[in-house]
Design an enzyme around this catalytic site. Structure first.
Site, PDB file in Angstrom:
ATOM      1  N   ASP A  25       0.849  -1.197   0.000  1.00 27.33           N
ATOM      2  CA  ASP A  25       0.000   0.000   0.000  1.00 27.33           C
ATOM      3  C   ASP A  25       0.878   1.238   0.000  1.00 27.33           C
ATOM      4  OD1 ASP A  25      -2.297  -1.485   0.178  1.00 27.33           O
ATOM      5  OD2 ASP A  25      -2.871  -0.801   2.184  1.00 27.33           O
ATOM      6  N   LYS A  82      -8.325   0.731  -5.205  1.00 30.19           N
ATOM      7  CA  LYS A  82      -9.501   0.158  -4.563  1.00 30.19           C
ATOM      8  C   LYS A  82     -10.800   0.860  -4.966  1.00 30.19           C
ATOM      9  CE  LYS A  82      -7.086  -1.116  -0.269  1.00 30.19           C
ATOM     10  NZ  LYS A  82      -7.144  -2.578  -0.272  1.00 30.19           N
ATOM     11  N   GLY A 154      -5.280  -2.943   8.693  1.00 29.56           N
ATOM     12  CA  GLY A 154      -4.965  -1.787   9.524  1.00 29.56           C
ATOM     13  C   GLY A 154      -4.749  -2.097  10.983  1.00 29.56           C
ATOM     14  N   ARG A 166      -6.205 -20.342   6.672  1.00 29.57           N
ATOM     15  CA  ARG A 166      -6.449 -21.717   7.124  1.00 29.57           C
ATOM     16  C   ARG A 166      -7.850 -22.184   6.702  1.00 29.57           C
ATOM     17  NH1 ARG A 166      -3.119 -24.525  10.480  1.00 29.57           N
ATOM     18  NH2 ARG A 166      -1.516 -23.382  11.611  1.00 29.57           N
ATOM     19  N   SER A 237      -0.642  -1.237   6.029  1.00 24.23           N
ATOM     20  CA  SER A 237      -0.089  -0.289   6.977  1.00 24.23           C
ATOM     21  C   SER A 237       1.285  -0.728   7.484  1.00 24.23           C
ATOM     22  CB  SER A 237      -1.057  -0.144   8.148  1.00 24.23           C
ATOM     23  OG  SER A 237      -2.390  -0.175   7.674  1.00 24.23           O
TER      24      SER A 237
END
Lengths: 295, 213
Positions: A25, A82, A154, A166, A237
């Site tokens: 990002d 996005k 975030g 998983r 982040s």
């Protein structure tokens, strides 16, 4: 000789070229250059990283086209951006800008609480989030050419990302062990098209590339995701909220390539400085959790 | 005989699967010592900027150049072609300057311009090759010792070879195309075991030169 652009093979194919890599990002052209220099395979252009979206609250929307174009012209690697879940006009805008991939993302505020974007209608490929196999297959049936498990964006907390990768893989293993006549009920339970369910049972994997996202903050986090079956990682982040973004970015790239070599992971983890601070999941009220957006 | 596939980043799994499909053992290469027992090396598609940095970081440059100098075949697809080029447009430094060509990265545009097209590749026979081009490069200049293996309809060069080095701008490994990998395997076994009179026998990839003019 016939030439066809934006085919299913080229849409899925770009994701295959990103495998084994890190998608980062970035919010400015300068950050995009740092990411490219560190060995990112693509960047996600957005106005605020998820940690800041979380902090700011309010409605999170598609980023300003000027800012996306600035990042597109700053780097030669693919640029993703996005759109809100169900906001097909934001996706049209991103396609018109020429981004390489659209992320229909739960990190932004959903625009439609019933329908996701009909991604088959677009020439640009889409990546979508998923928490389990059924959700992944629903997104693929809508035209997603790449999946990323959602994690909890975030937070710098890997726990949800682990849960989701998983869940996808145990779902796949369950289908592989089934008799052909059991797949009908499995498709009903997964709420996914029978054809896709049959394909997964036959191949033992999703028909598109699957990355892990949402909470990766350290090289060891990235390697954990890879050892659990991710084909690559998104780091939001975790890089630009760390003390030394360039070094953290590079270390996560090395750990993703050498995910099964603990000595390498130890080496690249030395003296990185503080990672992003991180949030315990219990500290986030249900209403502020992002992964539950999308269905 | 083993063929290595550079497994730093990209679609190396697809190349390993293609080798498996023709009964050739492929091995992942991430470190220099993994090159010691391979008879050839495939450089996969991926992001060339990332692969370039990983090659440098893990000290793979000299060992790969050595492998090529010893005559083992190298085959690069898309990003692999860029990595093998002597010149990269836009003043980027070369990575493994083994092919006397100049390439332009992302020559067709961005992802929206990625495409599929059938190509004639005479060295592989009459059956066309289905080319999948993803943010693909194109060859802008070829040196005197470089053979052009395929062109697009508009004449642009998308597959080349120079002695033991092969490269394509497209992805045979995404299209179920095995003939390039068979050619690499044949070159590798020739390199391992040249046999009697090898010096006089045409090299497998040079064999059709005359036909190409």
């Amino acid at each position: 000789m016939t030439t066809e652009t934006s085919t299913w093979a080229t849409k899925k194919g770009l994701a295959r070229m990103l495998k084994g890599g890190v998608i980062m990002d970035v919010v400015t052209p300068e950050q995009a250059k740092i990411a490219e220099e560190a060995g990112a395979v693509a960047v996600m252009a957005l106005e605020r990283v998820p940690a800041d979206i979380r902090a700011a609250g309010g409605v999170a929307r598609m980023s300003d086209p000027t800012m996306i174009e600035g990042i597109m012209s700053a780097v030669t690697i693919p640029v993703m951006a996005k759109a809100r879940i169900g906001h097909f006009v934001e996706a049209q805008v991103l396609e018109a800008l020429g981004v390489d991939y659209v992320d229909e993302s739960e990190v932004l505020t959903p625009a439609d609480e019933a329908n996701h974007i009909d991604k088959h209608q677009f020439k640009v490929p889409f990546v979508c989030g998923a928490r389990d196999l059924g959700e992944a297959l629903r997104r693929i049936s809508e035209g997603a050419a790449m999946i990323r498990t959602k994690g909890e964006a975030g937070t710098g907390n890997i726990v949800e990302a682990v849960r989701h990768i998983r869940a996808v893989h145990s779902g796949i293993r369950r289908l592989v062990g089934m008799r052909e006549d059991e797949l009908f009920v499995a498709a009903k339970e997964l709420q996914a098209p029978l054809e896709l369910v049959r394909g997964v049972a036959r191949d033992g994997k999703l028909p598109v590339v699957n990355f892990v996202a949402g909470g990766i903050a350290t090289p060891a986090d990235a390697a954990l995701a890879m050892q659990l079956g991710a084909e690559g990682v998104f780091v939001g982040s975790g890089i630009f909220k760390s003390e030394d973004p360039a070094r953290t970015a590079n270390a996560i790239v090395q750990a993703t390539t050498h995910f099964d070599d603990p000595k390498v992971i130890a080496d690249v983890s030395k003296g990185l400085g503080a990672p992003m601070r991180g949030i315990a999941l219990e500290a986030i009220p249900e209403a502020e959790r992002l992964a539950v957006r999308g269905w | 005989m083993k063929i290595g596939v550079l497994a730093l980043q990209g679609d190396f799994r697809e190349h390993l699967d293609t080798l498996g499909a023709i009964g050739v053992e492929g091995v992942e290469v991430r470190r220099p010592e993994q090159l010691s027992d391979v008879s050839g090396l495939i450089l996969p598609g991926g992001e060339s900027t990332a692969i370039r940095r990983l090659i440098e970081r893990w000290g793979l440059r000299e060992p790969i150049l050595d492998l090529a100098r010893r005559g083992a075949p190298l085959f690069g697809t898309c990003a692999g072609m860029i990595v093998l080029s002597r010149e990269i447009e836009g003043d980027e430094a070369p990575v493994l300057p083994l092919l006397d060509i100049s390439v332009a990265r992302n020559a067709f545009g961005r992802q929206l311009d990625s495409f599929e097209a059938d190509l004639q590749v005479p060295v592989l026979g009459d059956q066309p090759v289905h080319g999948v081009f993803i943010r693909a490069p194109v060859v802008e200049r070829t040196g005197p010792d470089v053979d052009v293996l395929a062109r697009l309809e508009d004449g642009r060069v998308v597959a080349v070879r120079e002695k033991n080095i092969l490269a394509t701008a497209f992805h045979p490994e995404l299209a179920g195309e095995t003939r390039f990998h068979r050619l690499v395997a044949a070159m590798a076994s020739e390199h391992d075991d040249p046999g009697e009179g090898a010096g006089r026998r045409p090299h497998p990839i040079r064999r059709t030169n005359a036909a190409n003019g």
